[in-house]
Design an enzyme around this catalytic site. Structure first.
Site, PDB file in Angstrom:
ATOM      1  N   CYS A  32      -0.430   4.132   2.119  1.00 13.47           N
ATOM      2  CA  CYS A  32      -0.189   3.974   3.561  1.00 13.47           C
ATOM      3  C   CYS A  32       1.284   4.194   3.896  1.00 13.47           C
ATOM      4  CB  CYS A  32      -0.551   2.567   4.039  1.00 13.47           C
ATOM      5  SG  CYS A  32      -2.001   1.833   3.296  1.00 13.47           S
ATOM      6  N   ASP A  33       2.166   3.626   3.099  1.00 16.79           N
ATOM      7  CA  ASP A  33       3.575   3.537   3.511  1.00 16.79           C
ATOM      8  C   ASP A  33       4.541   4.356   2.672  1.00 16.79           C
ATOM      9  OD1 ASP A  33       2.744   1.725   5.416  1.00 16.79           O
ATOM     10  OD2 ASP A  33       3.042  -0.005   4.111  1.00 16.79           O
ATOM     11  N   CYS A  71       0.833  -1.207   0.000  1.00 10.60           N
ATOM     12  CA  CYS A  71       0.000   0.000   0.000  1.00 10.60           C
ATOM     13  C   CYS A  71       0.866   1.255   0.000  1.00 10.60           C
ATOM     14  CB  CYS A  71      -0.934  -0.002   1.213  1.00 10.60           C
ATOM     15  SG  CYS A  71      -1.989   1.449   1.295  1.00 10.60           S
TER      16      CYS A  71
END
Ligand code: NDP
Length: 325
Positions: free
Chosen positions: A140-141, A137
């Site tokens: 997200c990261d 992701c």
């Protein structure tokens, strides 16, 4: 074996299921959440979360899910640990689900929040380097790889969007694809090919993820040419696997309409399935946004609609009783 009855049965305990529970409990629906195999959902394998509103500092995914669960329980949700093995949506309400120990769950409404799982390549180093360079992701990261060399694996919309997104953080992004053409939409492809900081490596399959002996973090991705079989390596500190997601909808096949990717079809803009009283929220019905905050939002919508459904049924039952004298 026990029978558990409720006005709102929720299957799944990620942000969608728990948000539905919080709203449902506060509306007096006395919800039951059946937690499933991965209580807390995908966020429990997301170490750092920086984009969930309300927290200025980095928070931990597992911690966020514990807090959501604690809040859901505090307002009156019953959390039960079981794996649902079958559901009967045709003869409800009440809708009936059976757990793997034989327990029966009956809900006047059913909220499906079973989520989706990122697909993984299943190659050496992938699992071991989760949170240490390998992720599924970018939204997200990606932030954690600011200024670093990153790669994205895949050739669909997700992979291309993730590569484009990563250019917010990195000047060196490489898309690795196993064929010589992408399946992503043309407009996304045009943006990708026009971007000065994105390169594309064609005809390459990932062989393994390679860690740095000193740091234990990702150092490179070992590749195999899908035509010549030749081995090579590309240096990378971040690798994003974007080869699709699989929604957890096996239970509902044949009872609810699913799209070609297996996601539950809902009335556009709502969490309503084709069966009145059955709602779907979170990643199980959303293959585009897939964020904790969007899952929580649709969980809230499912609870509000479930509450309305129950109220309307109760109103109709009262009218029938009055008419019958
Ligand atoms: P897709 O299934 O569309 O693409 C998966 C990609 O991963 C393909 O290019 C495939 O290669 C590749 N792949 C699959 N398995 C492997 C493997 N083992 N090794 C290497 N490569 C592999 O998934 P997406 O997540 O991209 O998209 C899913 C759906 O969601 C699509 O319908 C998409 O349109 C939609 N979506 C829409 C968005 C939007 O509208 N903004 C954003 C994101 C997704 P190959 O091409 O060779 O099969």
């Amino acid at each position: 074996m026990a029978t558990h009855t409720t006005r709102m049965l929720i299957i799944g305990s990620g942000p969608a299921g728990l948000s539905a529970a919080i709203y449902g409990a506060r509306a007096g629906m006395e919800p039951i959440v059946v937690q499933g195999l991965q209580p807390g959902g995908q966020l429990t394998i997301t170490p750092d979360v920086e984009n969930y509103p309300g927290f200025r500092d980095v928070i931990q995914g597992p911690w966020l899910m514990q807090e959501m669960q604690a809040q859901a329980e505090h307002v009156g949700t019953r959390m039960l640990w079981d794996t649902i093995t079958s559901v009967d949506l045709q003869s409800g309400p009440p809708f009936r689900a059976i757990g793997d120990g034989g327990d029966i769950y009956e809900g006047e409404t059913l909220v499906i929040a079973t989520g989706a799982q990122a697909k993984w390549l299943g190659v050496p180093g992938e699992h071991e380097l989760g949170g240490k360079g390998v992720s599924a992701c970018a939204t997200c990261d990606g932030f954690f790889y600011r200024g670093k060399k990153v790669v994205v694996i895949g050739g669909g919309n997700t992979a291309v969007e993730e590569a484009l997104y990563l250019t917010n953080h990195s000047q060196d992004v490489t898309l690795i694809h196993r064929r010589d053409s992408l399946r992503a939409e043309k407009i996304l492809q045009d943006r990708l090919f026009a971007h000065p900081n994105i390169g594309v490596v064609w005809h390459k399959q990932v062989d393994r993820f390679v860690h740095d002996e000193a740091t234990g973090l990702l150092r490179a991705v070992a590749l195999i040419d899908t035509i010549t079989g030749e081995h090579s390596e590309i240096a990378a500190e971040g690798a994003f696997v974007a080869i699709g997601h699989a929604p957890a909808t096996e239970l509902f096949k044949g009872q609810l309409e699913l799209d070609a990717g297996g996601y539950i079809l809902v009335e556009p803009g709502t969490p309503k399935t084709a069966i009145p009283g059955v709602f779907a929220c979170g990643d199980v019905m959303d293959q585009v946004y897939r964020q904790a905050v969007t899952a929580a939002g649709t969980g809230c919508m499912a609870a509000l609609d479930a509450e309305r459904f129950v109220q309307e049924r109760e109103f109709l039952n009262i009218r029938k009783a009055v008419a019958a004298g």
